[in-house]
Design a protein around this motif. Sequence first.
Motif, PDB file in Angstrom:
ATOM      1  N   GLN A   1       0.838  -1.193   0.000  1.00 15.05           N
ATOM      2  CA  GLN A   1       0.000   0.000   0.000  1.00 15.05           C
ATOM      3  C   GLN A   1       0.876   1.247   0.000  1.00 15.05           C
ATOM      4  N   PRO A   2       0.503   2.284  -0.774  1.00 13.09           N
ATOM      5  CA  PRO A   2       1.331   3.496  -0.805  1.00 13.09           C
ATOM      6  C   PRO A   2       1.252   4.261   0.513  1.00 13.09           C
ATOM      7  N   VAL A   3       2.388   4.826   0.893  1.00 12.91           N
ATOM      8  CA  VAL A   3       2.425   5.692   2.069  1.00 12.91           C
ATOM      9  C   VAL A   3       1.865   7.070   1.729  1.00 12.91           C
ATOM     10  N   GLU A   4       2.126   7.522   0.506  1.00 12.35           N
ATOM     11  CA  GLU A   4       1.595   8.813   0.049  1.00 12.35           C
ATOM     12  C   GLU A   4       1.130   8.690  -1.384  1.00 12.35           C
ATOM     13  N   THR A   5      -0.004   9.316  -1.684  1.00  6.47           N
ATOM     14  CA  THR A   5      -0.541   9.365  -3.045  1.00  6.47           C
ATOM     15  C   THR A   5      -0.805  10.817  -3.413  1.00  6.47           C
ATOM     16  N   GLN A   6      -0.284  11.238  -4.564  1.00  3.10           N
ATOM     17  CA  GLN A   6      -0.555  12.583  -5.069  1.00  3.10           C
ATOM     18  C   GLN A   6      -1.350  12.476  -6.357  1.00  3.10           C
ATOM     19  N   SER A   7      -2.415  13.261  -6.459  1.00  2.00           N
ATOM     20  CA  SER A   7      -3.269  13.281  -7.650  1.00  2.00           C
ATOM     21  C   SER A   7      -3.268  14.681  -8.239  1.00  2.00           C
ATOM     22  N   TYR A   8      -3.329  14.767  -9.585  1.00  2.00           N
ATOM     23  CA  TYR A   8      -3.190  16.048 -10.266  1.00  2.00           C
ATOM     24  C   TYR A   8      -4.325  16.268 -11.262  1.00  2.00           C
ATOM     25  N   SER A   9      -4.704  17.549 -11.427  1.00  2.00           N
ATOM     26  CA  SER A   9      -5.681  17.957 -12.435  1.00  2.00           C
ATOM     27  C   SER A   9      -5.101  19.112 -13.236  1.00  2.00           C
ATOM     28  N   TYR A  10      -5.540  19.243 -14.510  1.00  2.00           N
ATOM     29  CA  TYR A  10      -4.969  20.223 -15.422  1.00  2.00           C
ATOM     30  C   TYR A  10      -6.071  20.978 -16.154  1.00  2.00           C
ATOM     31  N   ASP A  11      -5.698  22.155 -16.706  1.00  2.00           N
ATOM     32  CA  ASP A  11      -6.633  22.869 -17.565  1.00  2.00           C
ATOM     33  C   ASP A  11      -6.472  22.373 -18.997  1.00  2.00           C
ATOM     34  N   ASP A  12      -7.152  23.008 -19.941  1.00  2.00           N
ATOM     35  CA  ASP A  12      -7.125  22.556 -21.334  1.00  2.00           C
ATOM     36  C   ASP A  12      -5.759  22.732 -21.984  1.00  2.00           C
ATOM     37  N   GLU A  13      -4.910  23.584 -21.398  1.00  2.00           N
ATOM     38  CA  GLU A  13      -3.573  23.805 -21.945  1.00  2.00           C
ATOM     39  C   GLU A  13      -2.531  22.903 -21.295  1.00  2.00           C
ATOM     40  N   GLY A  14      -2.973  22.029 -20.395  1.00  2.00           N
ATOM     41  CA  GLY A  14      -2.039  21.125 -19.732  1.00  2.00           C
ATOM     42  C   GLY A  14      -1.331  21.729 -18.543  1.00  2.00           C
ATOM     43  N   LYS A  15      -1.807  22.876 -18.051  1.00  2.00           N
ATOM     44  CA  LYS A  15      -1.207  23.510 -16.884  1.00  2.00           C
ATOM     45  C   LYS A  15      -1.868  22.993 -15.612  1.00  2.00           C
ATOM     46  N   LEU A  16      -1.048  22.737 -14.602  1.00  2.00           N
ATOM     47  CA  LEU A  16      -1.562  22.203 -13.344  1.00  2.00           C
ATOM     48  C   LEU A  16      -2.520  23.189 -12.694  1.00  2.00           C
ATOM     49  N   ILE A  17      -3.680  22.706 -12.246  1.00  2.00           N
ATOM     50  CA  ILE A  17      -4.618  23.569 -11.532  1.00  2.00           C
ATOM     51  C   ILE A  17      -4.976  23.016 -10.155  1.00  2.00           C
ATOM     52  N   LYS A  18      -4.627  21.743  -9.898  1.00  2.00           N
ATOM     53  CA  LYS A  18      -4.993  21.182  -8.596  1.00  2.00           C
ATOM     54  C   LYS A  18      -4.095  19.997  -8.263  1.00  2.00           C
ATOM     55  N   ARG A  19      -3.695  19.936  -6.997  1.00  2.00           N
ATOM     56  CA  ARG A  19      -2.929  18.802  -6.494  1.00  2.00           C
ATOM     57  C   ARG A  19      -3.531  18.363  -5.162  1.00  2.00           C
ATOM     58  N   ILE A  20      -3.723  17.065  -5.013  1.00  2.00           N
ATOM     59  CA  ILE A  20      -4.250  16.516  -3.771  1.00  2.00           C
ATOM     60  C   ILE A  20      -3.237  15.512  -3.229  1.00  2.00           C
ATOM     61  N   ILE A  21      -2.825  15.694  -1.985  1.00  2.00           N
ATOM     62  CA  ILE A  21      -1.885  14.794  -1.325  1.00  2.00           C
ATOM     63  C   ILE A  21      -2.615  14.028  -0.239  1.00  2.00           C
ATOM     64  N   ASN A  22      -2.545  12.718  -0.315  1.00  2.00           N
ATOM     65  CA  ASN A  22      -3.144  11.867   0.710  1.00  2.00           C
ATOM     66  C   ASN A  22      -2.053  11.009   1.327  1.00  2.00           C
ATOM     67  N   GLU A  23      -1.859  11.130   2.633  1.00  2.00           N
ATOM     68  CA  GLU A  23      -0.856  10.350   3.345  1.00  2.00           C
ATOM     69  C   GLU A  23      -1.530   9.248   4.165  1.00  2.00           C
ATOM     70  N   LYS A  24      -0.935   8.074   4.126  1.00  2.00           N
ATOM     71  CA  LYS A  24      -1.507   6.908   4.803  1.00  2.00           C
ATOM     72  C   LYS A  24      -1.674   7.146   6.294  1.00  2.00           C
ATOM     73  N   GLN A  25      -0.720   7.857   6.893  1.00  2.00           N
ATOM     74  CA  GLN A  25      -0.746   8.074   8.337  1.00  2.00           C
ATOM     75  C   GLN A  25      -1.609   9.270   8.735  1.00  2.00           C
ATOM     76  N   SER A  26      -2.192   9.964   7.743  1.00  2.00           N
ATOM     77  CA  SER A  26      -2.953  11.168   8.033  1.00  2.00           C
ATOM     78  C   SER A  26      -4.446  10.920   7.865  1.00  2.00           C
ATOM     79  N   THR A  27      -5.244  11.744   8.535  1.00  2.00           N
ATOM     80  CA  THR A  27      -6.704  11.615   8.431  1.00  2.00           C
ATOM     81  C   THR A  27      -7.298  12.638   7.479  1.00  2.00           C
ATOM     82  N   TYR A  28      -6.459  13.391   6.778  1.00  2.00           N
ATOM     83  CA  TYR A  28      -6.985  14.420   5.891  1.00  2.00           C
ATOM     84  C   TYR A  28      -6.216  14.463   4.580  1.00  2.00           C
TER      85      TYR A  28
END
Length: 288
Positions: free
Chosen positions: A100-127
Motif C-alpha cells: 500500500q502506498p504511504v503517500e498518493t498525489q493526484s493532479y488535475s490540469y486545464d485545457d492547456e495542460g497547466k496544473l490547476i490542482k494537487r491533492i496529497i493523501n498520506e496513509k498516516q494522516s486523516t486528511y
Amino acid sequence: MKTKLLLAFMATFLISCSGEDDTITVEADPHQVVEKKLDYVVKTTEADSTIIQFNDNNQIINETRYDLSGVIDYKKEYIYDFSGHLKTVKDFYAFYGLDQPVETQSYSYDDEGKLIKRIINEKQSTYDLITRVIYSYSNTVISYEVTSNTSNNTGHGTYLLNNEGFISKIEGNYTDEFLYEGDNIIWFGGTRHLPSDIYEYDMINEPVGPYVHMYKNPYGSINNAILMTSTLYVSLLGSNYVTKWYNNDNNFSYEVKYEFDDDGYPVKVKRYYAGIPDPLRVEEIFYK
C-alpha cells in the motif's frame, strides 16, 4: 543484486538498387540521428541502486530502489491519463509495507495542460492536503492556496513568472528565486535555500535523445515540475546537459561527466564530488 542489463545497438546500413545493367549503392547519411526511446536507467551509489523504467513517451513509469543486499526498500509509481498528463504518483516504503502506498498525489490540469490542482493523501494522516493553482490573465503571476478537508486555509502564496513565462520567484511562507539562461536554471536561492546554488551547462554540444528531458517529461513543463515537486529537479529541467553545480560558499561542488554511444546518445553519466576521483553516483542509460 544481480541485474541483467541489455545494451541495444544499431549498425549503419546500405540501400542497394538494382537495374538491368548496373547496381547503385547509396550509403546512409552519417549525420542522420537514429531515434531511440528510453528503456530504463540504472543509478548506482555506494549505498543503493535504483532502476527507473519508462513508457513509449519517454516518461517515467516507476522507480525501484534496492539496498546493498538487493532488497527493495522504496518504490514510486507514475500513472498517466490518456492525454499523457501525469495523473497520480504513489510512494511505497518497505518500512510500512510495499503493498500500500504511504503517500498518493493526484493532479488535475486545464485545457492547456497547466496544473490547476494537487491533492496529497498520506496513509498516516486523516486528511487530504489540497493545493489549488490560479493563473493570472496576463500570465505573469500564478497564485496558490493550500487547504484540507478538515480546515479552510493552511497556506497560500504566489509564483512570479519571467518574460519567457518560467517561474522565477516563489513567495509565501518562504521565498525562492531562480535565474535562467534560456530554459536552464543557472542560479537558485532564497530564504529556504541558503547559500544559493549555481549551475553550469554544456552550451556547445547539442543534446541528442530524450535523456536530457528525463525529469521534465513526467510533468510536461518546467512550471508544472516546480509546482508539483517544488525545487527537487531545478538543475535537470532545461534543454542542456548540466556539467557542474556549486554554492556561493563553496561548501560543495559537483562535476558531471558524460559518455556517449556512436549515435551521440548519452549512455553513462558520472557525478563527482569535490575532485574525489571515484564517482559519487553513476547512471547507465539503456534505450529501445
